[in-house]
Design an enzyme around this catalytic site. Structure first.
Site, PDB file in Angstrom:
ATOM      1  N   LYS A  71       1.076  -0.804  -0.035  1.00 47.62           N
ATOM      2  CA  LYS A  71      -0.232   0.191   0.258  1.00 47.62           C
ATOM      3  C   LYS A  71       0.876   1.200  -0.021  1.00 47.62           C
ATOM      4  O   LYS A  71       0.476   1.956  -0.711  1.00 47.62           O
ATOM      5  CB  LYS A  71      -0.706   0.349   1.125  1.00 47.62           C
ATOM      6  CG  LYS A  71      -1.991  -1.008   1.156  1.00 47.62           C
ATOM      7  CD  LYS A  71      -3.324  -1.379   1.765  1.00 47.62           C
ATOM      8  CE  LYS A  71      -3.857  -2.252   2.089  1.00 47.62           C
ATOM      9  NZ  LYS A  71      -4.878  -1.502   3.404  1.00 47.62           N
ATOM     10  N   ASP A 107      -9.783   2.380   2.756  1.00 50.51           N
ATOM     11  CA  ASP A 107     -10.275   2.008   3.912  1.00 50.51           C
ATOM     12  C   ASP A 107     -10.404   2.622   5.062  1.00 50.51           C
ATOM     13  O   ASP A 107     -12.194   1.917   5.086  1.00 50.51           O
ATOM     14  CB  ASP A 107      -8.438   0.952   4.761  1.00 50.51           C
ATOM     15  CG  ASP A 107      -8.040   0.236   3.689  1.00 50.51           C
ATOM     16  OD1 ASP A 107      -9.478  -0.291   2.483  1.00 50.51           O
ATOM     17  OD2 ASP A 107      -6.677   0.172   3.825  1.00 50.51           O
TER      18      ASP A 107
END
Ligand code: ATR
Length: 279
Positions: A71, A107
């Site tokens: 990420k 997220d």
């Protein structure tokens, strides 16, 4: 007769990624709108990650999800980045645009949607404890603070990491930091979010019952086998518990919306995953 829908090519990159639920989730979302979506799980290594993503982009891909451990790298590689991705210094979503790759992080938005829509827990005014200060915690702290809770306390074994994470978000709202041992001194909480990697090793963070106000929620970003230890602990101390499956579906829905402009209905997909898990 209408022209055949264009194929939308997507993927998730991770290591390991074979057991990812994302292909299944996005297939269900695509069905809701009659879209032709090909969403594959692609295993990468730190050495191959960039090339493999580039191959998808060059093959006409529309974008991809990125999971652990890529990420941060995905965020670095992008030409443009959303505010949420910059706060997290991580991206779980890339869009391949003509002007370059765009990095987003869904997220935090996925967690907020899971809490407010699925768990019916409006966040404004709440006292929240966020356990952990690694990538998982960094991905959600900004989104939690954006909902105007009374305070978010970041509790982490390594205090310096908790302090640094809180400090990086201090302009967004009331946020402080401590060690897990000192958390009870901060009072009690309406919501405790587990963003540590505990659970994968069969253990759970030590959460004394006094940490929770009445009707508090313990939300575990883990799901599946890794969620079992904390679920068992909460059941033992009589605290309401939810695993991270609703966040997984929530973040997927926001990514799908970025790529297609369509807002999927997450409820049926979450129900299907829970039934498949035998819940
Ligand atoms: P992730 O990207 O999943 O957040 P990470 O960056 O390695 O992974 O962070 C893992 C988190 O779990 C950290 O907050 C870590 O605490 P430290 O910063 O002190 O390492 C926490 N964690 C992992 N194992 C732990 C343990 N045995 N006890 C307490 N916290 C633990």
């Amino acid at each position: 007769m209408a022209a055949r829908e264009q194929l939308i090519r997507l993927a998730v990159f991770g290591q390991p990624v074979a057991r990812s639920l994302s292909p299944r989730i996005h297939a269900r979302f695509a069905e809701q709108f009659g879209l032709r979506v090909e969403y594959t799980a692609i295993e990468a290594t730190p050495e191959s990650f960039e090339n493999r993503v580039r191959q998808l982009a060059d093959a006409g891909g529309r974008g991809c999800n990125v999971t652990v451990p890529f990420k941060h790298r995905a965020w670095q590689l992008a030409a443009r980045r959303s505010e949420a991705a910059n706060r997290a210094e991580a991206a779980n979503t890339l869009s391949f645009e003509a002007s370059g790759w765009r990095a987003e992080n869904t997220d935090g938005g996925g967690l907020v949607a899971a809490l407010e829509a699925h768990e019916r827990l409006p966040l404004p005014g709440l006292r929240i404890a966020l356990l952990g200060a690694g990538g998982a915690a960094a991905g959600v702290l900004g989104a939690l603070l954006d909902r105007r809770p009374e305070r978010v306390t970041v509790a982490n074994r390594t205090l310096e990491r908790a302090f640094a994470l809180a400090d990086r978000h201090a302009d967004l709202g009331a946020v402080d930091s401590c060690t897990p041992a000192d958390l009870p001194d901060k009072g009690s909480f309406d919501l405790v979010v587990n963003a540590t990697s505990l659970g994968h090793d069969g253990s759970a963070p030590a959460l004394p019952p006094g940490l929770f106000v009445e009707n508090a929620l313990c939300y575990d970003m883990n799901y599946g086998a890794a969620a079992k230890p904390l679920a068992a602990h909460c059941s033992q101390i009589g605290v309401r518990y939810a695993d991270g499956l609703s966040m997984l579906v929530g973040q997927a829905a926001l990514s799908f919306e970025i790529w297609t402009g369509k807002t999927p209905d997450t409820g049926p997909v979450l129900g299907e995953l829970r039934r498949a898990a035998g819940e």
